[in-house]
Enzyme design. Structure first.
Site, mmCIF file in Angstrom:
data_model
loop_
_atom_site.group_PDB
_atom_site.id
_atom_site.type_symbol
_atom_site.label_atom_id
_atom_site.label_comp_id
_atom_site.label_asym_id
_atom_site.label_seq_id
_atom_site.Cartn_x
_atom_site.Cartn_y
_atom_site.Cartn_z
ATOM 1 N N SER A 14 0.843 -1.285 -0.075
ATOM 2 C CA SER A 14 0.104 -0.032 -0.117
ATOM 3 C C SER A 14 0.854 1.326 0.072
ATOM 4 O O SER A 14 1.808 1.416 0.724
ATOM 5 C CB SER A 14 -0.791 -0.004 1.106
ATOM 6 O OG SER A 14 -1.682 1.125 1.302
ATOM 7 N N PHE A 15 0.240 2.175 -0.695
ATOM 8 C CA PHE A 15 0.822 3.533 -0.894
ATOM 9 C C PHE A 15 0.059 4.727 0.067
ATOM 10 O O PHE A 15 0.476 5.678 0.086
ATOM 11 C CB PHE A 15 1.023 4.225 -2.297
ATOM 12 C CG PHE A 15 2.158 3.741 -3.022
ATOM 13 C CD1 PHE A 15 3.103 2.699 -2.525
ATOM 14 C CD2 PHE A 15 2.106 3.756 -4.412
ATOM 15 C CE1 PHE A 15 3.973 2.094 -3.320
ATOM 16 C CE2 PHE A 15 3.088 3.230 -5.147
ATOM 17 C CZ PHE A 15 4.170 2.377 -4.552
ATOM 18 N N SER A 16 -1.116 3.885 0.463
ATOM 19 C CA SER A 16 -2.091 5.158 1.211
ATOM 20 C C SER A 16 -1.499 5.752 2.428
ATOM 21 O O SER A 16 -1.710 6.953 2.585
ATOM 22 C CB SER A 16 -3.350 4.238 1.640
ATOM 23 O OG SER A 16 -3.859 3.774 0.542
ATOM 24 N N THR A 61 -9.459 -2.200 1.643
ATOM 25 C CA THR A 61 -8.745 -2.720 0.450
ATOM 26 C C THR A 61 -8.737 -4.424 0.819
ATOM 27 O O THR A 61 -9.457 -4.886 1.656
ATOM 28 C CB THR A 61 -7.111 -2.641 0.404
ATOM 29 O OG1 THR A 61 -6.859 -3.071 -0.804
ATOM 30 C CG2 THR A 61 -6.216 -3.221 1.558
ATOM 31 N N LYS A 65 -13.594 -5.877 0.862
ATOM 32 C CA LYS A 65 -14.510 -4.802 0.508
ATOM 33 C C LYS A 65 -15.915 -5.122 0.580
ATOM 34 O O LYS A 65 -16.894 -4.233 0.586
ATOM 35 C CB LYS A 65 -14.216 -4.082 -1.141
ATOM 36 C CG LYS A 65 -12.860 -3.674 -1.014
ATOM 37 C CD LYS A 65 -12.414 -3.229 -2.441
ATOM 38 C CE LYS A 65 -11.014 -2.489 -2.280
ATOM 39 N NZ LYS A 65 -10.798 -1.965 -3.706
ATOM 40 N N GLY A 125 -11.591 -10.671 -12.930
ATOM 41 C CA GLY A 125 -11.775 -10.637 -11.475
ATOM 42 C C GLY A 125 -13.259 -10.442 -11.286
ATOM 43 O O GLY A 125 -13.831 -9.704 -11.847
ATOM 44 N N GLY A 127 -14.278 -9.624 -7.629
ATOM 45 C CA GLY A 127 -14.191 -9.242 -6.553
ATOM 46 C C GLY A 127 -14.467 -7.856 -6.027
ATOM 47 O O GLY A 127 -15.405 -7.204 -7.005
ATOM 48 N N GLY A 128 -14.376 -7.120 -4.766
ATOM 49 C CA GLY A 128 -14.974 -6.081 -4.681
ATOM 50 C C GLY A 128 -14.480 -4.618 -5.733
ATOM 51 O O GLY A 128 -15.462 -3.940 -5.938
#
Length: 245
Positions: A14-16, A61, A65, A125, A127-128
């Protein structure tokens, strides 16, 4: 002090934290902090809220989600429609779920891809993140087909994507974590030899900035974009929600 953070199972990619820490510094916001909270299961989220009563906002993330939804008090209308949450606002003891992935992806795609109603996309994909992407494609009038390892009715599995079929889909969007750091040698199993200069490859992964999926696309002459612009867009939209703007 106002506490913000990111929840997920593994957050080494993560870059958050860096993004928001730099934002706080550049905008002179001294009463805020952003942390990473790795949760082995989503069932540990209520304990996090109890331990950190000053939490006012969370990003969400993979793989939570969708799993987070039953733990929330309320869903924003857009998040309810999409069926996935990547942003949580905590206010007066209530938790409200939002989806800013939709905003970040749509804005990024409109700059990258010459959107025309009736064009076709493949979404890798289910997913969320995929749900937000599909909602944006619907709103833009782009037809899409989902490829999944465990396809539901109306979806395809990866073995169904032949060289001939790939020619019908100029836009290919990877919503899976395949290729994300540290597993950078992985990529979705599609027939890369069938890609051409008429294809546009969009990867929601942003670490590394060029995944193997994008590298193979670029080698075939396709145009490519990673998930950084989407990351910035969804993060800024989350910030506006947290600030009641």
């Amino acid at each position: 002090m106002k506490r913000y953070g990111l929840i997920g199972k593994k957050l080494g990619h993560s870059f958050s934290k860096r993004y928001f820490t730099e934002k706080f510094a550049s905008e002179g916001i001294a009463d805020a902090v952003y942390e990473l909270y790795e949760l082995p299961t989503i069932a540990e989220l209520p304990q996090l809220w109890h331990q950190k009563p000053d939490l006012v906002g969370l990003n969400v993330t993979v793989p939570y989600k969708e799993e987070v939804i039953p733990l929330l008090d309320e869903l924003d209308e857009a998040a309810a429609r999409i069926g996935a949450v990547n942003t949580i606002k905590i206010s007066a003891g209530r938790t409200i779920g939002y989806n800013t992935d939709y905003i970040g992806f749509r804005t990024s795609l409109e700059k990258f891809y010459p959107v025309t109603e009736g064009s076709n996309a493949i979404v890798l994909g289910s997913g969320g993140a995929s749900k937000a992407v599909c909602a944006a494609l619907e709103d833009l009038g782009i037809n899409y087909t989902i490829l999944s390892r465990n396809p539901e009715p109306g979806q395809l599995n990866y073995s169904s994507l032949t060289t001939e079929l790939l020619q019908q889909f100029p836009l290919i969007i990877n919503t899976t974590p395949l290729g994300m750091y540290p597993d950078t040698e992985n990529c979705p199993a599609i027939p890369y030899q069938a890609l051409t200069a008429a294809h546009y490859l969009c990867d929601l992964v942003y670490n590394p900035e060029e995944t193997l999926f994008l590298k193979k696309g670029k080698e075939a002459g396709a145009r490519t974009i990673n998930g950084l612009e989407m990351l910035y867009g969804q993060a800024e939209a989350a910030w506006q929600i947290w600030q009641n703007r």
